[in-house]
Design a protein around this motif. Structure first.
Motif, PDB file in Angstrom:
ATOM      1  N   UNK A  30      -9.573  58.395  25.330  1.00  0.00           N
ATOM      2  CA  UNK A  30     -10.979  58.319  24.939  1.00  0.00           C
ATOM      3  C   UNK A  30     -11.512  56.896  25.159  1.00  0.00           C
ATOM      4  N   UNK A  31     -12.456  56.728  26.095  1.00  0.00           N
ATOM      5  CA  UNK A  31     -12.964  55.387  26.367  1.00  0.00           C
ATOM      6  C   UNK A  31     -13.936  54.880  25.297  1.00  0.00           C
ATOM      7  N   UNK A  81     -21.231  58.181  29.251  1.00  0.00           N
ATOM      8  CA  UNK A  81     -20.409  59.227  29.851  1.00  0.00           C
ATOM      9  C   UNK A  81     -19.281  58.577  30.638  1.00  0.00           C
ATOM     10  N   UNK A  82     -18.094  59.167  30.545  1.00  0.00           N
ATOM     11  CA  UNK A  82     -16.941  58.706  31.327  1.00  0.00           C
ATOM     12  C   UNK A  82     -16.116  59.926  31.722  1.00  0.00           C
ATOM     13  N   UNK A  83     -15.457  59.815  32.846  1.00  0.00           N
ATOM     14  CA  UNK A  83     -14.644  60.922  33.343  1.00  0.00           C
ATOM     15  C   UNK A  83     -13.184  60.729  32.983  1.00  0.00           C
ATOM     16  N   UNK A  84     -12.546  61.833  32.611  1.00  0.00           N
ATOM     17  CA  UNK A  84     -11.117  61.845  32.337  1.00  0.00           C
ATOM     18  C   UNK A  84     -10.395  62.660  33.388  1.00  0.00           C
ATOM     19  N   UNK A 128     -15.903  62.728  28.944  1.00  0.00           N
ATOM     20  CA  UNK A 128     -16.137  62.140  27.620  1.00  0.00           C
ATOM     21  C   UNK A 128     -17.608  61.777  27.495  1.00  0.00           C
ATOM     22  N   UNK A 129     -18.192  62.086  26.340  1.00  0.00           N
ATOM     23  CA  UNK A 129     -19.583  61.716  26.087  1.00  0.00           C
ATOM     24  C   UNK A 129     -19.689  61.137  24.689  1.00  0.00           C
ATOM     25  N   UNK A 157     -15.427  67.497  19.340  1.00  0.00           N
ATOM     26  CA  UNK A 157     -15.559  66.097  18.957  1.00  0.00           C
ATOM     27  C   UNK A 157     -14.178  65.501  18.692  1.00  0.00           C
ATOM     28  N   UNK A 158     -14.131  64.194  18.630  1.00  0.00           N
ATOM     29  CA  UNK A 158     -12.843  63.507  18.534  1.00  0.00           C
ATOM     30  C   UNK A 158     -12.122  63.771  17.216  1.00  0.00           C
TER      31      UNK A 158
END
Length: 171
Positions: free
Chosen positions: A89-90, A124-127, A132-133, A156-157
């Protein structure tokens, strides 16, 4: 035996796809899954199986379609894969209830970020097989649209952390 986590799409969300978790547990047990546990009413189930990920997905989707009378999408991760999603998770410093992983069957397409619309303050980031948002202002008023996420399902986390804990056998 492999410990898996199944994440169902569109179950008990916004008045659609009603599925009691007791029914989901019974379905999983009826197709041979062991140590079945469900978490909250949004279609999260942890279980063990000797089958491959593909076989688990196919069997569960068929059983759910028989039950619901329509296809119900299922995203599968091993316990190790779910732990990797949590670790990857970024946005770890952000509120976990405002950060989601959108689970996909395949890696996000190369044009995922370019095709996003309605982005305001969201990050937003890609895994690996996730998007991930971080919804800094919450999800309620967000206009964010991610076409690549259409066939996915978000958690959610906090939920990801609990499922990862269960999948690791720590609870």
């Amino acid at each position: 035996m492999t410990r898996y986590v199944a994440l169902l799409r569109a179950v008990n969300v916004g008045g659609t796809g009603k599925l009691p978790m007791s029914e989901l547990r019974a379905m999983c047990e009826s197709i041979g899954f062991a140590e079945v546990r469900t978490y909250i009413a949004s279609g999260n189930v942890v279980f063990e199986s000797k089958l491959s990920e593909t076989s688990v997905k196919t069997k569960l989707e068929r059983r759910l379609e028989t039950y619901a009378g329509k296809p119900v999408g299922v995203l599968i991760r091993t316990g190790a894969e779910l732990a990797a999603v949590l670790a990857g998770n970024p946005f770890r410093s952000a509120a976990p209830n405002r950060t989601v992983a959108i689970f996909l069957d395949a890696p996000p397409p190369a044009d995922t970020l370019a095709s996003v619309s309605g982005q305001q303050t969201e990050e937003i980031a890609l895994g690996k097989r996730e998007i991930y948002v971080h919804y800094g202002n919450g999800m309620a008023d967000s206009k964010l649209k991610i076409p690549a996420a259409k066939s996915g399902t978000a958690r959610n986390m906090n939920t990801v952390a609990k499922l990862a804990e269960w999948a690791a056998g720590r609870s």
